[in-house]
Design an enzyme around this catalytic site. Structure first.
Site, mmCIF file in Angstrom:
data_model
loop_
_atom_site.group_PDB
_atom_site.id
_atom_site.type_symbol
_atom_site.label_atom_id
_atom_site.label_comp_id
_atom_site.label_asym_id
_atom_site.label_seq_id
_atom_site.Cartn_x
_atom_site.Cartn_y
_atom_site.Cartn_z
ATOM 1 N N ARG A 276 -0.456 -45.775 -8.792
ATOM 2 C CA ARG A 276 -1.543 -44.797 -8.643
ATOM 3 C C ARG A 276 -2.927 -45.388 -8.954
ATOM 4 N NH1 ARG A 276 -2.461 -38.916 -8.960
ATOM 5 N NH2 ARG A 276 -4.056 -38.447 -10.495
ATOM 6 N N ILE B 49 -8.472 -37.017 -6.330
ATOM 7 C CA ILE B 49 -7.032 -37.288 -6.199
ATOM 8 C C ILE B 49 -6.361 -36.242 -7.095
ATOM 9 C CG2 ILE B 49 -7.189 -39.052 -8.032
ATOM 10 C CD1 ILE B 49 -4.872 -40.540 -6.832
ATOM 11 N N SER B 50 -5.316 -35.598 -6.598
ATOM 12 C CA SER B 50 -4.703 -34.496 -7.350
ATOM 13 C C SER B 50 -4.020 -35.000 -8.620
ATOM 14 C CB SER B 50 -3.659 -33.790 -6.483
ATOM 15 O OG SER B 50 -4.211 -33.379 -5.266
ATOM 16 N N GLN B 51 -3.861 -34.055 -9.549
ATOM 17 C CA GLN B 51 -3.108 -34.302 -10.791
ATOM 18 C C GLN B 51 -1.693 -34.790 -10.433
ATOM 19 O OE1 GLN B 51 -2.492 -30.540 -12.619
ATOM 20 N NE2 GLN B 51 -1.826 -31.382 -14.589
#
Ligand code: SAH
Length: 240
Positions: free
Chosen positions: A64, A90-92
């Site tokens: 990530r 960017i999402s959790q």
């Protein structure tokens, strides 16, 4: 003189590296973030009830930190969204894992993603489906995501810069669709481009949204609300 060397070709003394294999220096054996990623999976994802082992493995494997801007790499495994430029995020990690698990992929699907963003969700999908089609409305983000994913060696992802409200009619129908920006209502084009039996995972609404799973049936759509979420809005104009 032409000869093969380290999968590159030397032409006139210049080494041209072929765009195959992993060009970004990423070696899982010496990855400084591997233990942080393991902690992320245990404390943020397993602890909140995501069980699908293939999803957990993909979250463990995909690095990530390469999907956030370099100065923020140390923050990549924190329990929240992170900025990726152009006022987007960017999402959790948990939300990525949850949405992916709701798609219930078995590896043979053609999946459409709306909102490429950093490319991270596409990387996760690429591990769990046969082909990924991803659409991003902001050119700069699309360009960066394409480079990150190519450098990391992902090969089954197709990119388009454009408006996700229209879907990708030439590649339809899709077995599954995931939307990672929030429209006020489910776009009809996406429902039309979903196969019967297919699932659409989408945050719907303004402000705080409902994460919903729509399952397409012969008679229409079955809709189920999962949890409240907060995504950036799905826009029709990249300047918005
Ligand atoms: N899935 C991304 C996170 C996406 S953030 C990731 O893993 O990083 C939402 C993204 O949707 C933003 O990049 C935004 O530019 C994009 N977006 C917003 N409206 C869109 C539209 N109509 N079509 C395609 N992309 C859109």
């Amino acid at each position: 003189m032409t000869n093969l060397k380290h999968s590159g070709i030397v032409i006139g003394g210049v080494l041209i590296v072929a765009a195959t294999g992993v060009l970004m220096a990423f070696d899982p054996q010496t990855d400084p973030f591997a233990s942080e990623r393991r902690r992320m999976v245990e404390t943020q994802i397993v602890a909140r009830g995501v069980e699908a082992s293939d999803v957990l493995q993909a979250m463990q494997d995909v690095p990530r930190h390469f999907f956030v801007p370099e100065p923020l790499r140390d923050r990549a495994y924190l329990d929240g969204p992170q900025p990726i430029g152009s006022s987007q995020t960017i999402s959790q990690p948990y939300i990525v894992a949850l949405m992916t698990s709701l798609l219930e992929l078995d590896g043979n699907e053609k999946v459409l993603e709306i909102g490429t963003g950093s490319g991270y969700q596409a990387a996760i999908l690429s591990r769990l489906a046969k082909d990924v089609y991803t659409i991003e409305i902001r050119q700069e983000l699309a360009k960066n995501a394409r480079k990150t994913l190519a450098d990391l060696g992902y090969r089954n992802i197709h990119f388009r810069v454009g408006d996700g409200y229209e879907g990708w009619p030439e590649a339809a129908p899709f077995d599954a669709i995931i939307v990672t920006a929030a429209p006020p209502e489910t776009p009809q084009a996406l429902v039309d481009q979903l196969k019967v039996g297919g699932r659409l995972v989408i945050p719907v609404g303004r402000g705080i949204q409902d994460l919903e799973v729509h399952t397409k049936t012969e008679d229409g759509l079955e809709r189920r609300k999962v949890i409240p979420v907060r995504f950036v809005p799905m826009v029709s104009d990249p300047e918005d």
